[in-house]
Design a protein around this motif. Structure first.
Motif, PDB file in Angstrom:
ATOM      1  N   GLN A 288       0.857  -1.168   0.000  1.00  0.00           N
ATOM      2  CA  GLN A 288       0.000   0.000   0.000  1.00  0.00           C
ATOM      3  C   GLN A 288       0.900   1.228   0.000  1.00  0.00           C
ATOM      4  N   ASN A 313      -0.888  -0.888  -4.527  1.00  0.00           N
ATOM      5  CA  ASN A 313      -2.157  -0.183  -4.488  1.00  0.00           C
ATOM      6  C   ASN A 313      -1.851   1.216  -3.934  1.00  0.00           C
ATOM      7  N   VAL A 315      -2.934   4.766  -2.211  1.00  0.00           N
ATOM      8  CA  VAL A 315      -3.982   5.350  -1.368  1.00  0.00           C
ATOM      9  C   VAL A 315      -3.600   6.785  -1.035  1.00  0.00           C
ATOM     10  N   GLU A 319      -7.222   9.191   3.303  1.00  0.00           N
ATOM     11  CA  GLU A 319      -7.994   7.947   3.261  1.00  0.00           C
ATOM     12  C   GLU A 319      -7.214   6.771   3.856  1.00  0.00           C
ATOM     13  N   ALA A 320      -5.928   6.964   4.095  1.00  0.00           N
ATOM     14  CA  ALA A 320      -5.112   5.810   4.494  1.00  0.00           C
ATOM     15  C   ALA A 320      -5.385   5.394   5.932  1.00  0.00           C
ATOM     16  N   TYR A 321      -5.078   4.200   6.254  1.00  0.00           N
ATOM     17  CA  TYR A 321      -5.170   3.606   7.596  1.00  0.00           C
ATOM     18  C   TYR A 321      -6.596   3.595   8.135  1.00  0.00           C
ATOM     19  N   GLY A 322      -7.591   3.656   7.239  1.00  0.00           N
ATOM     20  CA  GLY A 322      -8.984   3.569   7.687  1.00  0.00           C
ATOM     21  C   GLY A 322      -9.290   2.168   8.183  1.00  0.00           C
ATOM     22  N   LYS A 323     -10.505   2.012   8.636  1.00  0.00           N
ATOM     23  CA  LYS A 323     -10.900   0.723   9.219  1.00  0.00           C
ATOM     24  C   LYS A 323     -10.751  -0.419   8.197  1.00  0.00           C
ATOM     25  N   GLN A 325      -8.457  -1.224   6.367  1.00  0.00           N
ATOM     26  CA  GLN A 325      -7.740  -0.942   5.127  1.00  0.00           C
ATOM     27  C   GLN A 325      -6.371  -1.614   5.040  1.00  0.00           C
ATOM     28  N   THR A 329      -2.692  -5.730   3.411  1.00  0.00           N
ATOM     29  CA  THR A 329      -1.413  -5.100   3.071  1.00  0.00           C
ATOM     30  C   THR A 329      -0.272  -5.834   3.759  1.00  0.00           C
ATOM     31  N   GLN A 345      -6.853   6.419  13.012  1.00  0.00           N
ATOM     32  CA  GLN A 345      -5.784   6.106  12.044  1.00  0.00           C
ATOM     33  C   GLN A 345      -4.491   5.735  12.773  1.00  0.00           C
ATOM     34  N   ASN A 348      -4.732   2.240  14.086  1.00  0.00           N
ATOM     35  CA  ASN A 348      -4.630   1.227  13.023  1.00  0.00           C
ATOM     36  C   ASN A 348      -3.199   1.092  12.503  1.00  0.00           C
TER      37      ASN A 348
END
Ligand SMILES: [Zn+2]
Ligand SMILES: [Zn+2]
Length: 492
Positions: A288, A313, A315, A319-323, A325, A329, A345, A348
């Protein structure tokens, strides 16, 4: 002289025998692969685009090893001997007698031959020969055996050989039991030229036809598109398809071509009815790549492209490290520049790292999260100090030509070597004394360390300072370094 000629003849015979028996000094063929001699270098089509595609189709199918010849006039019996099959993506001047005899004899005595699109009328069409004559002043008679060998010739008519307007049509197998067709769908669609009014030789076996619609200047008849024949002991596959790169992208072209080459070489087809190019590797490391907060040139992708074992991928940071996500990775690569990060975030990201998964921090991502000491002290092992985040902010300088030397033994440095690179340099950063430096420069605009392994011990984390712009992105040493770092962080 006589002795030399005899020795060459003997060598030719030895090579012919050893073609089946594997080793040919210096050619380094892939073991067990069908050996393909792809003849190109002149065409009234864009051979510089199509030849690499033909090669890629064959090599990606896993069945072939391909050599390309762009000056076929130099071919002789010895050069042709190691190959199982000859593929023609050529339409140009004749090759001269030794080369033509060598290729003709090779097919007659049992090698395969595959004719692609424009090669169909390479040496026989009167208009083309007249054209060549006008341009070059060289008047050439047609290579009459060529039509015998390929199963068709072109004529000035009437009716004249040629094609209507390029269009999209369906190619239908009329001999679905032939090994080339068996296992393929009964028809496939393609955007291409549809050749018509060719003079077919008796004894050819038509495998597939397509309707040449009157609307586009066609004959209104089902024209032959694929056929096979034998020439002496050699098998010949002729495809009139493949006008350009986009024609060659049709799945039906890819499969029929590769299977046709296999059949011409061996008489058998083992390849599947569908051959996916650049098929995703399900065992690839899932990366990611996080961007956002800083602009950059798309040359960055070069470090990520074309690595079958790395699937990336991208990101955008907010938007990164969302639930959920980071669930799929294996390795995080940061090329963002961000301060804002929510508690969720943070949690996560932390649990991703605590689970033992690796991270590669690139270039300006060293300036992330200046209010999160755990992040820069323990995880990254360094910080570019932004104004207002310390008494003495760090500084940068663009377009520095640097010598960057490996200063440790580490798998990430494999094949990297000392780099001469134009890139941005950072100065007056905070670097943890516990970080293990891998690369260093002695340029005064830099602090010195250009890559290090962080002191974080719950997962593998590496920082690479290089990578500001196109000069660095396209440097093979930078690309190798990033790829090695991803593989190392991914546990390979
Ligand atoms: Zn064409
Ligand atoms: Zn930069």
């Amino acid at each position: 002289m006589l002795r030399t000629a005899a020795a060459i003849a003997a060598l030719g015979a030895t090579l012919a025998l050893s073609a089946a028996a594997q080793t040919v000094p210096g050619l380094f063929f892939k073991e067990g692969a069908i050996r393909v001699l792809l003849i190109s270098g002149r065409n009234n089509h864009d051979w510089r685009t199509t030849t690499p595609i033909l090669r890629r189709i064959l090599e990606q199918s896993g069945r072939f090893d391909v050599r390309v010849v762009q000056e076929p006039g130099g071919l002789n019996a010895i050069a042709v001997a190691p190959y199982d099959v000859i593929v023609l993506d050529y339409n140009g001047p004749r090759w001269g007698q030794p080369a033509e005899t060598a290729v003709g004899n090779a097919v007659r005595t049992g090698k395969g031959l595959v004719v692609v699109h424009g090669a169909s009328y390479a040496f026989g069409e009167m208009e083309l020969l007249a054209d060549n004559h006008k341009r070059t002043g060289i008047k050439e008679p047609p290579w009459t055996d060529f039509a015998e060998m390929t199963g068709a010739s072109w004529t000035d008519g009437p009716p004249k050989s040629g094609h209507g307007k390029r269009h999209i049509f369906d190619v239908k197998f009329t001999d679905p039991q032939h090994p080339i067709a068996r296992g393929m769908p009964p028809s496939f669609r393609i955007s291409d030229e549809l050749y018509h009014n060719l003079v077919l030789k008796p004894g050819i076996k038509v495998l597939a036809r397509a309707l040449d619609s009157l609307d586009i200047g066609g004959t209104g008849k089902e024209e032959p598109v694929l056929w096979t024949l034998t020439y002496g002991q050699g098998r010949v596959f002729h495809t009139t398809l493949g006008h350009d790169a986009s024609s060659m992208d049709a799945p039906g072209f890819i499969a029929s071509f590769a299977r046709g080459v296999e059949w011409a070489a061996s008489g058998k087809v083992t390849l599947p009815g569908e051959i996916a190019l650049d098929a995703p590797n399900k065992d690839a490391l899932r990366v990611q790549l996080v961007i956002g907060g800083h602009d950059f040139a798309p040359t960055l992708w070069r470090a990520f492209d074309g690595q079958p074992d790395i699937r990336t991928n991208v990101v955008f940071q907010p938007e990164a490290y969302g639930k959920g996500q980071l669930k799929d990775t294996d390795v995080l690569v940061l090329y963002d520049m961000m301060q804002a990060i929510s508690d969720e975030q943070k949690a996560n990201l932390k649990s991703f790292l605590e689970s033992g998964k690796g991270m590669v921090v690139l270039h300006h991502a060293i300036a992330n999260y200046q209010n999160w000491p755990w992040w820069y002290e323990e995880v990254v092992g360094g910080r570019y100090i932004l104004p207002n985040f310390g008494p003495k902010p760090s500084d940068y300088k663009h377009d520095i030509e640097m010598k960057v030397d490996p200063v440790a033994e580490h798998p990430v440095l494999n094949g990297v070597g000392p780099l001469l690179i134009v890139d941005e340099a950072y100065k007056d950063m905070w670097i943890s004394p516990k970080s293990k430096v891998l690369l260093k420069t002695d340029h005064p605009a830099s602090d010195g360390p250009m890559a290090w392994i962080s002191p974080y011990n719950r997962s593998k984390v590496i920082y690479i300072e290089l990578g500001h712009g196109p000069e660095a992105h396209r440097h093979p040493g930078f690309q190798r370094l990033v790829q090695n770092a991803i593989r190392w962080a991914g546990g390979w």
